[in-house]
Design an enzyme around this catalytic site. Structure first.
Site, PDB file in Angstrom:
ATOM      1  N   LEU A   1      35.927  35.034-101.801  1.00  0.00           N
ATOM      2  CA  LEU A   1      34.822  35.799-101.220  1.00  0.00           C
ATOM      3  C   LEU A   1      33.715  36.023-102.222  1.00  0.00           C
ATOM      4  O   LEU A   1      32.622  35.515-102.080  1.00  0.00           O
ATOM      5  CB  LEU A   1      35.332  37.138-100.673  1.00  0.00           C
ATOM      6  CG  LEU A   1      34.240  38.056-100.117  1.00  0.00           C
ATOM      7  CD1 LEU A   1      33.574  37.403 -98.923  1.00  0.00           C
ATOM      8  CD2 LEU A   1      34.821  39.399 -99.726  1.00  0.00           C
ATOM      9  N   LEU A   2      34.033  36.745-103.320  1.00  0.00           N
ATOM     10  CA  LEU A   2      32.953  37.187-104.196  1.00  0.00           C
ATOM     11  C   LEU A   2      32.294  36.033-104.929  1.00  0.00           C
ATOM     12  O   LEU A   2      31.093  36.076-105.189  1.00  0.00           O
ATOM     13  CB  LEU A   2      33.485  38.226-105.183  1.00  0.00           C
ATOM     14  CG  LEU A   2      33.908  39.543-104.532  1.00  0.00           C
ATOM     15  CD1 LEU A   2      34.318  40.535-105.603  1.00  0.00           C
ATOM     16  CD2 LEU A   2      32.783  40.123-103.694  1.00  0.00           C
TER      17      LEU A   2
ATOM     18  N   SER B   1      28.608  36.756-104.297  1.00  0.00           N
ATOM     19  CA  SER B   1      27.967  37.595-105.295  1.00  0.00           C
ATOM     20  C   SER B   1      26.665  37.017-105.812  1.00  0.00           C
ATOM     21  O   SER B   1      25.826  37.742-106.324  1.00  0.00           O
ATOM     22  CB  SER B   1      28.920  37.817-106.470  1.00  0.00           C
ATOM     23  OG  SER B   1      29.254  36.581-107.074  1.00  0.00           O
TER      24      SER B   1
ATOM     25  N   LYS C   1      31.507  32.271 -85.137  1.00  0.00           N
ATOM     26  CA  LYS C   1      32.142  30.964 -85.265  1.00  0.00           C
ATOM     27  C   LYS C   1      33.474  31.113 -85.989  1.00  0.00           C
ATOM     28  O   LYS C   1      33.498  31.430 -87.174  1.00  0.00           O
ATOM     29  CB  LYS C   1      31.230  30.009 -86.046  1.00  0.00           C
ATOM     30  CG  LYS C   1      31.851  28.644 -86.310  1.00  0.00           C
ATOM     31  CD  LYS C   1      30.936  27.803 -87.183  1.00  0.00           C
ATOM     32  CE  LYS C   1      31.576  26.477 -87.556  1.00  0.00           C
ATOM     33  NZ  LYS C   1      30.697  25.683 -88.444  1.00  0.00           N
TER      34      LYS C   1
ATOM     35  N   ASP D   1      24.417  16.334 -89.855  1.00  0.00           N
ATOM     36  CA  ASP D   1      24.935  16.426 -88.483  1.00  0.00           C
ATOM     37  C   ASP D   1      23.841  16.931 -87.544  1.00  0.00           C
ATOM     38  O   ASP D   1      24.051  17.856 -86.769  1.00  0.00           O
ATOM     39  CB  ASP D   1      26.151  17.346 -88.445  1.00  0.00           C
ATOM     40  CG  ASP D   1      26.977  17.164 -87.167  1.00  0.00           C
ATOM     41  OD1 ASP D   1      26.798  16.129 -86.492  1.00  0.00           O
ATOM     42  OD2 ASP D   1      27.786  18.044 -86.847  1.00  0.00           O
TER      43      ASP D   1
END
Length: 635
Positions: A322-323, A327, A371, A474
């Site tokens: 995550l970070l 961050s 999503k 895409d």
């Protein structure tokens, strides 16, 4: 240096005084174009304008590149710089690459500019663009965006004075005409001639004056050059806190705000985690994907939000999921609870589904598109959070599952859904908000033009304004989302990758964009099954149409989307078809760059008669026409 700064300040003061003399121009704009900027060559060309660094706010290459819509790398190359970084001292000339072409009877480099807070046409022309355009011209070229009703992020066209050399001038050795703003307090013909490496006689001739040139006003002039001028080495501010790191605010303020936002974001994140742990501690676990008629809420058991909670575990273990992905961003995404997501989507109920990948969810009173994603989403997060453009969908938040297996990416909501539903499944059934009025049966011609323009702008931003340049990979109708007013936003950055050093790396996006334009024109899929198990390909069909000689117009009308009912301009349709044909050339080196495409589309989306000047630009009737397109070097 001090006397020069004083003269530069006096120059600005003189410009302001002259401007104040004609303040009434905002009611009756003067759109007069100097004679030397008349349209003499219909084919677009690459050239430069000379822009002087100015304080506050326009002292870094990043700000100046955003202002003109060109990449920093191109400015670095044009000026033989060794770095893209640093805060420059004011009053220094820079060569800025632009694409020049004819708009009506005049010659301009048309810049697409998103309105910022506090912008006015008058201030943009006089200050930001340093009289390289005029208020009257800006107002005239944007009749649908009156000066007194401008909105933030509204895109307008700013025409910068320029001109391409005529064949006769090229025969005389003129490689380019560079637009230069005459500095009345500093400039004389000898000094400008030396700076630009151009003869005084050539400068006088190009500007329809005698053997010398003098002016008491800051006005744009043409400098004919046989080779690119070499300006003196740039001087940089000794302090990184000098103004210019932000588009409208000093760098010191921008850095301070960024630091403050980061600190507050982390503080809020930890507070949210603590509160969330306390709030969810006694909930029972319901696994992702479970459907429960009695209770559609997804809950967590005690251990999930104790020391082993998903977010806390990532933070305690170094934050690798995550970070490290969040961050670095100035604008942090909101951290949503997975239970919130599941409740808002009724446990991913089919009634909330938007297309193939998204679900409609109302979170904190606002509607989003959610999503579900499995596996590592750091690349998509990094891509969507490190770009900021009106034509790219914005990542608003995230939610991480307790086991780290599933992630929910929360995006801004596009009320009209994906483009494919409007092109292939007409009329759309459940794309609009429940409270909205009945949707139209099909996309109108002007809406299709606008969608093509928005997508082209988004791709141009990715190709030339991100560091490093990005390839979407895409581009197709299902990944183009439409807002309530049918503005297009590119979505799904799952396979987006950095472009290689090869300039042709972005050509795959250009090809895909060409296919999208053909679908907008025909209302059909780029590849479709036909009678007898034949696979039809639009990019081959359009070649047969455009090469039909006298029957071309009739064949194109038959090939176009019948739901348009013939309500479109045939010349504009031919122009778009020619553009799509060029974009889908099998030889990638023959495809145009998105800069060329955006330049042409910026004219096509203008109301008549402005758009007439460009409706035939991309109508190749022979190999010679295609050759002309490819002579335009990419910016």
């Amino acid at each position: 240096m001090e006397p020069r700064r004083l003269r530069f300040s006096l120059l600005i003061l003189v410009a302001v005084v002259l401007a104040c003399r004609s303040c009434g121009a905002q009611d009756a704009p003067n759109a007069t174009v100097p004679a030397q900027f008349a349209c003499m060559v219909p084919t677009p060309c690459d050239t430069y304008v000379v822009y002087r660094t100015q304080s506050p706010g326009f002292l870094t290459l990043g700000v100046i590149s955003d202002l003109f819509g060109v990449s920093r790398a191109m400015i670095v190359s044009a000026n033989n710089l060794t770095t893209e970084d640093g805060v420059l001292l004011p009053g220094q000339p820079l060569l800025v690459p632009v694409k020049c072409g004819c708009t009506g009877n005049s010659s301009f480099a048309n810049i697409t500019y998103p309105i910022q807070s506090g912008d006015t046409y008058y201030a943009l022309a006089l200050t930001a663009f340093e009289n390289l355009t005029s208020y009257g011209l800006v107002q005239e070229l944007n009749p649908d965006a009156p000066a007194n009703t401008l909105k933030i992020n509204q895109e307008v066209t700013l025409p910068l004075f320029c001109r391409c050399p005529t064949p006769a001038e090229r025969a005389d050795g003129v490689l380019k005409h560079i637009t230069y703003l005459w500095q009345p307090l500093d400039d004389d013909m000898d000094g400008v001639s030396k700076l630009m490496n151009a003869s005084k006689q050539a400068i006088a001739k190009a500007n329809n004056v005698s053997t010398d040139f003098t002016s008491n006003a800051a006005i744009p002039i043409l400098i004919p050059v046989s080779q690119r001028p070499q300006f003196p080495p740039l001087q940089y501010s000794a302090s990184t806190g000098h103004s210019g790191a932000g588009k409208r605010s000093p760098a010191g303020a921008t850095i301070a705000v960024s630091v403050a936002v980061t600190v507050v974001a982390f503080a809020a994140l930890f507070v949210a985690i603590f509160a969330y742990r306390r709030y969810r501690r006694d909930k029972a676990t319901v696994h992702l994907g479970t459907r429960s008629a009695a209770n559609p809420r997804l809950c967590w058991n005690h251990k999930d939000f104790h020391s082993s909670s998903a977010i806390a575990r990532m933070i305690n273990n170094g934050g690798d999921k995550l970070l490290t992905s969040v961050s670095q961003f100035i604008d942090k995404p909101i951290i949503f609870g997975t239970e919130e997501i599941m409740e808002a989507t009724m446990n991913l109920d089919e009634r909330c589904r938007l297309g193939t990948s998204y679900y409609r969810a109302k979170l904190d009173g606002e509607v989003f598109a959610v999503k579900p994603a499995k596996g590592d989403v750091s690349a998509e997060m990094r891509m969507t959070q490190m770009v900021n453009h009106a034509s790219l969908i914005k990542l608003a938040g995230i939610s991480m599952g307790a086991d780290g297996e599933y992630t929910f990416l929360v995006y801004e909501f596009a009320e009209k859904g994906s483009l494919d539903k409007w092109l292939y499944q007409k009329p759309p059934s459940s794309l609009s908000m429940p409270s909205s009025s009945s949707p139209v049966d099909t996309l109108l011609w002007n809406q299709r033009l606008g969608i093509a323009f928005d997508v082209a702008n988004g791709l141009l931003y990715m190709h030339e304004h991100t560091q490093p340049s990005m390839v979407h990979g895409d581009v197709r109708a299902r990944n183009i989302l439409l807002t309530a007013d049918f503005r297009a936003k590119i979505s799904n950055f799952t396979v987006a990758t950095p472009a290689t050093v090869d300039a042709a790396a972005t050509s795959s996006d250009v090809f895909a964009f060409g296919l999208l334009v053909l679908e907008l024109l025909s209302g059909r899929r780029a590849m479709e099954a036909r009678v007898g198990a034949e696979i039809g390909m639009l990019w081959r069909d359009i070649r047969a149409v455009l090469e039909a000689g006298d029957k071309r117009d009739a064949k194109l009308r038959k090939w176009m989307d019948p739901t348009l009912g013939g309500v479109y301009h045939l010349d504009a349709a031919l122009s778009l078809a020619g553009m799509a044909r060029a974009c889908t050339e099998e030889d990638a080196s023959r495809r145009p760059k998105m800069a060329d495409v955006v330049f042409s589309l910026s004219m096509l989306v203008q109301p008549l008669p402005v758009g007439d000047a460009f409706e035939k630009l991309w109508q190749p009737s022979s190999d010679e026409n295609i050759g002309i397109v490819n002579e335009v070097a990419a910016r």
